[in-house]
Design a protein around this motif. Structure first.
Motif, PDB file in Angstrom:
ATOM      1  N   GLN A 298       0.828  -1.207   0.000  1.00 50.07           N
ATOM      2  CA  GLN A 298       0.000   0.000   0.000  1.00 50.07           C
ATOM      3  C   GLN A 298       0.863   1.259   0.000  1.00 50.07           C
ATOM      4  N   CYS A 299       2.012   1.171  -0.663  1.00 46.88           N
ATOM      5  CA  CYS A 299       2.930   2.295  -0.807  1.00 46.88           C
ATOM      6  C   CYS A 299       3.205   2.549  -2.282  1.00 46.88           C
ATOM      7  N   VAL A 300       3.670   3.754  -2.586  1.00 46.89           N
ATOM      8  CA  VAL A 300       3.963   4.149  -3.961  1.00 46.89           C
ATOM      9  C   VAL A 300       5.319   3.578  -4.376  1.00 46.89           C
ATOM     10  N   ASP A 301       5.378   2.868  -5.491  1.00 42.38           N
ATOM     11  CA  ASP A 301       6.641   2.336  -6.000  1.00 42.38           C
ATOM     12  C   ASP A 301       7.484   3.475  -6.566  1.00 42.38           C
ATOM     13  N   VAL A 302       8.727   3.573  -6.115  1.00 40.32           N
ATOM     14  CA  VAL A 302       9.606   4.653  -6.558  1.00 40.32           C
ATOM     15  C   VAL A 302      10.929   4.087  -7.065  1.00 40.32           C
ATOM     16  N   LEU A 303      11.658   4.925  -7.791  1.00 39.43           N
ATOM     17  CA  LEU A 303      12.975   4.582  -8.312  1.00 39.43           C
ATOM     18  C   LEU A 303      14.045   5.376  -7.586  1.00 39.43           C
ATOM     19  N   ALA A 304      15.187   4.748  -7.347  1.00 43.83           N
ATOM     20  CA  ALA A 304      16.331   5.435  -6.752  1.00 43.83           C
ATOM     21  C   ALA A 304      17.507   5.305  -7.698  1.00 43.83           C
ATOM     22  N   SER A 305      17.968   6.410  -8.235  1.00 43.28           N
ATOM     23  CA  SER A 305      19.101   6.395  -9.157  1.00 43.28           C
ATOM     24  C   SER A 305      19.637   7.813  -9.274  1.00 43.28           C
ATOM     25  N   ARG A 306      20.679   7.968 -10.058  1.00 43.51           N
ATOM     26  CA  ARG A 306      21.215   9.300 -10.303  1.00 43.51           C
ATOM     27  C   ARG A 306      20.271  10.069 -11.241  1.00 43.51           C
ATOM     28  N   SER A 307      20.657  11.263 -11.598  1.00 43.51           N
ATOM     29  CA  SER A 307      19.926  12.107 -12.562  1.00 43.51           C
ATOM     30  C   SER A 307      18.646  12.686 -11.986  1.00 43.51           C
ATOM     31  N   THR A 308      18.481  12.627 -10.671  1.00 42.81           N
ATOM     32  CA  THR A 308      17.244  13.135 -10.075  1.00 42.81           C
ATOM     33  C   THR A 308      17.092  14.637 -10.291  1.00 42.81           C
ATOM     34  N   GLU A 309      18.170  15.389 -10.115  1.00 40.62           N
ATOM     35  CA  GLU A 309      18.080  16.851 -10.163  1.00 40.62           C
ATOM     36  C   GLU A 309      17.642  17.349 -11.534  1.00 40.62           C
TER      37      GLU A 309
ATOM     38  N   ASP B 264       4.964  24.147 -14.382  1.00 44.36           N
ATOM     39  CA  ASP B 264       4.737  25.596 -14.352  1.00 44.36           C
ATOM     40  C   ASP B 264       4.139  26.076 -15.675  1.00 44.36           C
ATOM     41  N   ALA B 265       4.661  25.549 -16.784  1.00 47.47           N
ATOM     42  CA  ALA B 265       4.149  25.947 -18.098  1.00 47.47           C
ATOM     43  C   ALA B 265       2.704  25.498 -18.295  1.00 47.47           C
ATOM     44  N   ALA B 266       2.331  24.407 -17.630  1.00 49.36           N
ATOM     45  CA  ALA B 266       0.962  23.895 -17.740  1.00 49.36           C
ATOM     46  C   ALA B 266       0.035  24.506 -16.692  1.00 49.36           C
ATOM     47  N   SER B 267       0.548  25.449 -15.906  1.00 49.88           N
ATOM     48  CA  SER B 267      -0.231  26.073 -14.814  1.00 49.88           C
ATOM     49  C   SER B 267      -0.778  25.007 -13.868  1.00 49.88           C
ATOM     50  N   SER B 268       0.058  24.005 -13.593  1.00 54.50           N
ATOM     51  CA  SER B 268      -0.331  22.901 -12.718  1.00 54.50           C
ATOM     52  C   SER B 268       0.630  22.814 -11.548  1.00 54.50           C
ATOM     53  N   LEU B 269       0.125  22.315 -10.426  1.00 54.64           N
ATOM     54  CA  LEU B 269       0.961  22.071  -9.255  1.00 54.64           C
ATOM     55  C   LEU B 269       1.312  20.597  -9.103  1.00 54.64           C
ATOM     56  N   HIS B 270       0.526  19.743  -9.767  1.00 50.69           N
ATOM     57  CA  HIS B 270       0.648  18.297  -9.569  1.00 50.69           C
ATOM     58  C   HIS B 270       1.259  17.649 -10.807  1.00 50.69           C
ATOM     59  N   GLY B 271       2.434  17.072 -10.652  1.00 48.72           N
ATOM     60  CA  GLY B 271       3.067  16.394 -11.773  1.00 48.72           C
ATOM     61  C   GLY B 271       4.028  15.326 -11.282  1.00 48.72           C
ATOM     62  N   CYS B 272       4.225  14.294 -12.104  1.00 48.89           N
ATOM     63  CA  CYS B 272       5.215  13.273 -11.781  1.00 48.89           C
ATOM     64  C   CYS B 272       5.763  12.665 -13.059  1.00 48.89           C
ATOM     65  N   LEU B 273       6.924  12.039 -12.941  1.00 50.20           N
ATOM     66  CA  LEU B 273       7.545  11.325 -14.050  1.00 50.20           C
ATOM     67  C   LEU B 273       7.575   9.848 -13.700  1.00 50.20           C
ATOM     68  N   LEU B 274       6.909   9.027 -14.518  1.00 53.23           N
ATOM     69  CA  LEU B 274       6.919   7.578 -14.339  1.00 53.23           C
ATOM     70  C   LEU B 274       7.929   6.965 -15.306  1.00 53.23           C
ATOM     71  N   ILE B 275       8.795   6.134 -14.780  1.00 59.09           N
ATOM     72  CA  ILE B 275       9.735   5.381 -15.611  1.00 59.09           C
ATOM     73  C   ILE B 275       9.554   3.903 -15.294  1.00 59.09           C
ATOM     74  N   ASN B 276       9.200   3.145 -16.314  1.00 63.33           N
ATOM     75  CA  ASN B 276       8.908   1.721 -16.139  1.00 63.33           C
ATOM     76  C   ASN B 276       7.911   1.500 -15.006  1.00 63.33           C
ATOM     77  N   SER B 277       6.848   2.299 -15.027  1.00 64.61           N
ATOM     78  CA  SER B 277       5.682   2.172 -14.132  1.00 64.61           C
ATOM     79  C   SER B 277       5.942   2.620 -12.701  1.00 64.61           C
ATOM     80  N   LYS B 278       7.120   3.191 -12.417  1.00 63.79           N
ATOM     81  CA  LYS B 278       7.417   3.642 -11.064  1.00 63.79           C
ATOM     82  C   LYS B 278       7.732   5.132 -11.065  1.00 63.79           C
ATOM     83  N   VAL B 279       7.498   5.782  -9.933  1.00 61.53           N
ATOM     84  CA  VAL B 279       7.705   7.226  -9.822  1.00 61.53           C
ATOM     85  C   VAL B 279       9.191   7.516  -9.653  1.00 61.53           C
ATOM     86  N   LYS B 280       9.711   8.330 -10.562  1.00 65.22           N
ATOM     87  CA  LYS B 280      11.100   8.775 -10.433  1.00 65.22           C
ATOM     88  C   LYS B 280      11.176  10.111  -9.715  1.00 65.22           C
ATOM     89  N   VAL B 281      10.430  11.110 -10.183  1.00 62.30           N
ATOM     90  CA  VAL B 281      10.368  12.406  -9.506  1.00 62.30           C
ATOM     91  C   VAL B 281       8.918  12.879  -9.518  1.00 62.30           C
TER      92      VAL B 281
END
Length: 317
Positions: A141-152, A163-180
């Motif tokens: 019952q937790c969010v699957d995340v990725l740990a690797s370099r290139s986070t910044e 910001d360009a989309a005037s949104s506050l909520h965004g994420c990047l999924l890589i291979n079905s897991k949250v990276k940032v």
């Protein structure tokens, strides 16, 4: 191994839909009717039937206010009784995400609802098949995340794009897991975050840009948001929760400008996604894999080392 899901009206036991996954045949209707009948009989005596088991299956019942009763029958090797309870809640919240809470609590036309509910089949099937994916969210019952370099660099690209989309909520999924993710995305309920990821993973891969109305089960159960997703590279999706503007076509024109500089970083993350650790992080050769949980942030980090390939094992919980 088979998984069976049945949804019926709480008041009269009218079948709404059923899903059967795995190698089992659909259960005969008299069996389904008996499973619902014994649950309704208990309710008439002010007794709530929650779970039962047979030699092969665990069975769970869950009624939701004024609307739907869900029955889940799963092979014992897949889920425990406690995990079935969590899975039933996730299934119901998945329906809320697509229909809104009010529409589920007041089903006015059963036949129309049976037709409309088909839009949720892809999400429900994905949830029911989580045991065969690289996700641990159905167990933890937790969010699957990725740990690797290139986070910044990836976080900067995501912040600029939201910001360009005037949104506050965004994420990047890589291979079905949250990276940032943005802080506002991470502040959503953990089940909302999990379901949004499952929603994206259950959508057709074509087209590469998608705009789907969703309700957030806890944050906004009756007011729809726009879930906008773009495929950056195969296996990499950027996801936003947006208001009425900007349009999908407007955002699509901006994707390459904001994300092109990050493509190499995404590919680098994808190259070690199973190991899910930076390449220079040493892991003892006796460790085939591990799962690390954060109870405070409700995040899950899983690692599957290359040594595990020799044994054909997945990391044990």
């Amino acid at each position: 191994m088979a998984v069976y899901l049945y949804a019926l009206t709480s008041s009269g036991g009218v079948p709404l839909y059923s899903r059967t996954l795995g190698d089992g045949k659909p259960l005969p209707y008299p069996v389904v009717a008996s499973l619902n009948g014994v649950h309704m009989y208990g309710k008439s005596g002010e007794v709530e039937l929650v779970s039962a088991d047979s030699e092969q299956y665990n069975i769970g019942w869950r009624s939701y206010p004024h609307s739907i009763t869900l029955i889940l029958v799963v092979d014992k090797s897949l889920y425990s009784k406690h995990q079935i309870d969590e899975l039933l809640d996730m299934i119901y919240d998945g329906m809320v995400m697509l229909f809104g809470q009010d529409d589920l609590m007041t089903i006015k036309n059963v036949e129309r609802f049976k037709r409309d509910i088909r839009v949720s089949y892809a999400l429900l099937d994905y949830i029911l098949q989580l045991h065969s994916t690289n996700s641990f969210s159905d167990i933890t019952q937790c969010v699957d995340v990725l740990a690797s370099r290139s986070t910044e660099i990836l976080q900067n690209s995501l912040n600029a794009f939201t910001d360009a989309a005037s949104s506050l909520h965004g994420c990047l999924l890589i291979n079905s897991k949250v990276k940032v993710a943005t802080p506002e995305w991470s502040s959503l309920g953990h089940r909302e975050q999990i379901l949004l990821c499952h929603m994206v993973n259950s959508l057709p891969q074509v087209p590469a840009a998608r705009d789907v109305p969703v309700y957030l089960p806890k944050t906004s159960p009756n007011v729809a948001q726009r879930l906008v997703t773009f495929t950056l590279l195969p296996g990499a999706e950027v996801c936003l929760l947006c208001g009425p503007t900007p349009s999908l076509s407007q955002l699509e024109k901006e994707v390459e400008r904001f994300w092109q500089p990050s493509f190499d970083a995404i590919k680098l993350v994808q190259s070690s996604v199973d190991r899910n650790l930076p390449k220079d992080t040493l892991v003892d050769s006796n460790v085939l894999g591990f799962v690390m949980l954060s109870n405070s942030s409700k995040k899950c980090l899983s690692c599957y080392t290359s040594e595990a390939d020799e044994y054909n094992h997945h990391p044990a919980v």
